[in-house]
Design a protein around this motif. Structure first.
Motif, PDB file in Angstrom:
ATOM      1  N   ASN A   1       4.976   6.346  -1.202  1.00  0.00           N
ATOM      2  CA  ASN A   1       5.543   6.523  -2.529  1.00  0.00           C
ATOM      3  C   ASN A   1       5.757   8.025  -2.757  1.00  0.00           C
ATOM      4  OD1 ASN A   1       5.674   6.973  -5.375  1.00  0.00           O
ATOM      5  ND2 ASN A   1       4.749   4.977  -5.724  1.00  0.00           N
ATOM      6  N   PRO A   2       6.977   8.455  -3.073  1.00  0.00           N
ATOM      7  CA  PRO A   2       7.239   9.887  -3.267  1.00  0.00           C
ATOM      8  C   PRO A   2       6.361  10.525  -4.347  1.00  0.00           C
ATOM      9  CG  PRO A   2       9.302   8.680  -3.125  1.00  0.00           C
ATOM     10  CD  PRO A   2       8.203   7.652  -3.192  1.00  0.00           C
ATOM     11  N   SER A   3       6.011   9.768  -5.379  1.00  0.00           N
ATOM     12  CA  SER A   3       5.154  10.349  -6.413  1.00  0.00           C
ATOM     13  C   SER A   3       3.751  10.627  -5.870  1.00  0.00           C
ATOM     14  CB  SER A   3       5.093   9.465  -7.662  1.00  0.00           C
ATOM     15  OG  SER A   3       4.479   8.233  -7.379  1.00  0.00           O
ATOM     16  N   ASN A   4       3.294   9.826  -4.908  1.00  0.00           N
ATOM     17  CA  ASN A   4       1.993  10.081  -4.290  1.00  0.00           C
ATOM     18  C   ASN A   4       2.045  11.327  -3.411  1.00  0.00           C
ATOM     19  OD1 ASN A   4       1.083   7.761  -5.550  1.00  0.00           O
ATOM     20  ND2 ASN A   4       1.296   6.493  -3.725  1.00  0.00           N
ATOM     21  N   VAL A   5       3.137  11.499  -2.693  1.00  0.00           N
ATOM     22  CA  VAL A   5       3.311  12.700  -1.868  1.00  0.00           C
ATOM     23  C   VAL A   5       3.315  13.930  -2.773  1.00  0.00           C
ATOM     24  CG1 VAL A   5       4.850  13.917  -0.274  1.00  0.00           C
ATOM     25  CG2 VAL A   5       4.519  11.439  -0.051  1.00  0.00           C
ATOM     26  N   ALA A   6       4.029  13.844  -3.892  1.00  0.00           N
ATOM     27  CA  ALA A   6       4.069  14.960  -4.847  1.00  0.00           C
ATOM     28  C   ALA A   6       2.673  15.220  -5.415  1.00  0.00           C
ATOM     29  CB  ALA A   6       5.059  14.659  -5.962  1.00  0.00           C
ATOM     30  N   LEU A   7       1.920  14.166  -5.688  1.00  0.00           N
ATOM     31  CA  LEU A   7       0.562  14.312  -6.199  1.00  0.00           C
ATOM     32  C   LEU A   7      -0.319  15.039  -5.187  1.00  0.00           C
ATOM     33  CD1 LEU A   7      -1.384  13.511  -8.549  1.00  0.00           C
ATOM     34  CD2 LEU A   7      -1.881  11.432  -7.240  1.00  0.00           C
ATOM     35  N   PHE A   8      -0.207  14.688  -3.910  1.00  0.00           N
ATOM     36  CA  PHE A   8      -0.972  15.367  -2.861  1.00  0.00           C
ATOM     37  C   PHE A   8      -0.630  16.854  -2.823  1.00  0.00           C
ATOM     38  CE2 PHE A   8      -2.768  12.228   0.414  1.00  0.00           C
ATOM     39  CZ  PHE A   8      -2.988  11.249  -0.543  1.00  0.00           C
ATOM     40  N   LYS A   9       0.663  17.184  -2.950  1.00  0.00           N
ATOM     41  CA  LYS A   9       1.099  18.579  -2.912  1.00  0.00           C
ATOM     42  C   LYS A   9       0.620  19.344  -4.141  1.00  0.00           C
ATOM     43  CE  LYS A   9       5.262  17.731  -0.216  1.00  0.00           C
ATOM     44  NZ  LYS A   9       6.736  17.715  -0.256  1.00  0.00           N
TER      45      LYS A   9
ATOM     46  N   ALA B   1       0.822  -1.221   0.000  1.00  0.00           N
ATOM     47  CA  ALA B   1       0.000   0.000   0.000  1.00  0.00           C
ATOM     48  C   ALA B   1       0.848   1.260   0.000  1.00  0.00           C
ATOM     49  CB  ALA B   1      -0.932   0.005   1.210  1.00  0.00           C
ATOM     50  N   MET B   2       1.923   1.274   0.748  1.00  0.00           N
ATOM     51  CA  MET B   2       2.740   2.489   0.839  1.00  0.00           C
ATOM     52  C   MET B   2       3.529   2.754  -0.439  1.00  0.00           C
ATOM     53  SD  MET B   2       1.998   3.974   3.604  1.00  0.00           S
ATOM     54  CE  MET B   2       3.185   4.949   4.500  1.00  0.00           C
ATOM     55  N   HIS B   3       3.736   1.737  -1.245  1.00  0.00           N
ATOM     56  CA  HIS B   3       4.510   1.914  -2.473  1.00  0.00           C
ATOM     57  C   HIS B   3       3.653   1.919  -3.735  1.00  0.00           C
ATOM     58  CE1 HIS B   3       7.698   0.477   0.367  1.00  0.00           C
ATOM     59  NE2 HIS B   3       8.110   1.668  -0.007  1.00  0.00           N
ATOM     60  N   TYR B   4       2.369   1.671  -3.599  1.00  0.00           N
ATOM     61  CA  TYR B   4       1.463   1.637  -4.752  1.00  0.00           C
ATOM     62  C   TYR B   4       1.389   3.031  -5.385  1.00  0.00           C
ATOM     63  CZ  TYR B   4      -2.828   0.638  -7.400  1.00  0.00           C
ATOM     64  OH  TYR B   4      -3.754   0.460  -8.395  1.00  0.00           O
ATOM     65  N   PRO B   5       1.592   3.140  -6.692  1.00  0.00           N
ATOM     66  CA  PRO B   5       1.538   4.461  -7.339  1.00  0.00           C
ATOM     67  C   PRO B   5       0.105   4.859  -7.700  1.00  0.00           C
ATOM     68  CG  PRO B   5       2.234   2.816  -8.930  1.00  0.00           C
ATOM     69  CD  PRO B   5       2.066   2.097  -7.602  1.00  0.00           C
ATOM     70  N   LEU B   6      -0.315   5.994  -7.215  1.00  0.00           N
ATOM     71  CA  LEU B   6      -1.635   6.516  -7.576  1.00  0.00           C
ATOM     72  C   LEU B   6      -1.549   7.191  -8.936  1.00  0.00           C
ATOM     73  CD1 LEU B   6      -2.722   8.144  -4.191  1.00  0.00           C
ATOM     74  CD2 LEU B   6      -3.576   6.014  -5.192  1.00  0.00           C
ATOM     75  N   PRO B   7      -2.508   6.918  -9.830  1.00  0.00           N
ATOM     76  CA  PRO B   7      -2.512   7.646 -11.107  1.00  0.00           C
ATOM     77  C   PRO B   7      -2.877   9.111 -10.862  1.00  0.00           C
ATOM     78  CG  PRO B   7      -4.353   6.076 -11.000  1.00  0.00           C
ATOM     79  CD  PRO B   7      -3.554   5.918  -9.744  1.00  0.00           C
ATOM     80  N   PRO B   8      -2.449  10.011 -11.743  1.00  0.00           N
ATOM     81  CA  PRO B   8      -2.698  11.445 -11.537  1.00  0.00           C
ATOM     82  C   PRO B   8      -4.168  11.810 -11.367  1.00  0.00           C
ATOM     83  CG  PRO B   8      -1.097  11.128 -13.288  1.00  0.00           C
ATOM     84  CD  PRO B   8      -1.618   9.764 -12.928  1.00  0.00           C
ATOM     85  N   ASP B   9      -5.076  11.056 -11.988  1.00  0.00           N
ATOM     86  CA  ASP B   9      -6.502  11.370 -11.897  1.00  0.00           C
ATOM     87  C   ASP B   9      -7.232  10.533 -10.843  1.00  0.00           C
ATOM     88  OD1 ASP B   9      -6.389   8.913 -13.211  1.00  0.00           O
ATOM     89  OD2 ASP B   9      -7.908   9.466 -14.700  1.00  0.00           O
TER      90      ASP B   9
ATOM     91  N   GLY C   1      -5.972   1.836  -4.370  1.00  0.00           N
ATOM     92  CA  GLY C   1      -5.923   3.295  -4.411  1.00  0.00           C
ATOM     93  C   GLY C   1      -6.460   3.927  -3.138  1.00  0.00           C
ATOM     94  N   MET C   2      -7.598   3.433  -2.664  1.00  0.00           N
ATOM     95  CA  MET C   2      -8.172   3.997  -1.435  1.00  0.00           C
ATOM     96  C   MET C   2      -7.272   3.727  -0.229  1.00  0.00           C
ATOM     97  SD  MET C   2     -10.803   5.685  -2.335  1.00  0.00           S
ATOM     98  CE  MET C   2     -11.494   6.043  -0.720  1.00  0.00           C
ATOM     99  N   THR C   3      -6.680   2.540  -0.188  1.00  0.00           N
ATOM    100  CA  THR C   3      -5.764   2.202   0.908  1.00  0.00           C
ATOM    101  C   THR C   3      -4.549   3.115   0.858  1.00  0.00           C
ATOM    102  OG1 THR C   3      -6.494  -0.092   0.834  1.00  0.00           O
ATOM    103  CG2 THR C   3      -4.405   0.351   1.939  1.00  0.00           C
TER     104      THR C   3
END
Length: 183
Positions: free
Chosen positions: A157-165, A69-77, A134-136
């Protein structure tokens, strides 16, 4: 949180986070106490203090699910689609089963068996697996960014953190769709 959102989040994220809080940081670091800073810090926020320090080790399944869950990449949308999906599920009164305490794989299996759920997920570009993951991931990344996970947890996942920002409005919108407005 609304009934649907609470079940989705408790079915997916909360068992991992709750179970994780009962384990010492060394359980996530191969049993070796670490002298390093918390892995859950984002933007220099202080790590959560006071997590129970028990001698219990994390089970291999919880460790694997947490890492997944912590490493799963969320898509931009993801957040936009997830908010629309939750709204439609609520409008159709589709309730997922209570999967508290089950593995992610078992949660995904249970969610896929709920009548009417798969077509709604598909109409928003999700599979049962991509929606649960994704929800997790959303919930655990949000908790980590707010310092609400115990020390020693894997970093999001750093890309998820960036997505949140990059998309704070979508984070807020998904939280509101889940019935949990930001504070």
């Amino acid at each position: 949180m609304t009934g649907l959102s609470a079940l989705l989040v408790s079915a997916a994220m909360l068992p991992l986070a709750a179970q994780a809080q009962t384990y010492p940081p060394s359980a996530y670091q191969g049993g070796v106490p670490s002298q390093t800073q918390s892995q859950t810090q984002i933007d220099g926020s202080a790590p959560l203090q006071g997590a129970p320090q028990q001698t219990q080790q994390v089970s291999p399944q919880v460790r694997a699910d947490t890492e997944r869950a912590m490493h799963y990449p969320l898509p931009p949308d993801f957040m936009t689609r997830a908010a629309a999906t939750i709204a439609e599920l609520q409008a159709r009164n589709i309730q997922p089963p209570n999967s508290h305490g089950t593995s992610l794989s078992e949660t995904i299996r249970q969610i896929s068996q709920v009548p009417g759920l798969a077509p709604v997920l598909q109409s928003h570009g999700f599979t049962p697996e991509s929606f649960v993951m994704g929800m997790t991931t959303f919930g655990m990344t949000l908790a980590a960014s707010n310092g609400q996970l115990p020390t020693g947890m894997p970093s999001p996942n750093p890309s998820n953190v960036a997505l949140f920002k990059a998309q704070p409005e979508q984070v807020t919108a998904l939280m509101q769709a889940m019935g949990n407005p930001p504070h």
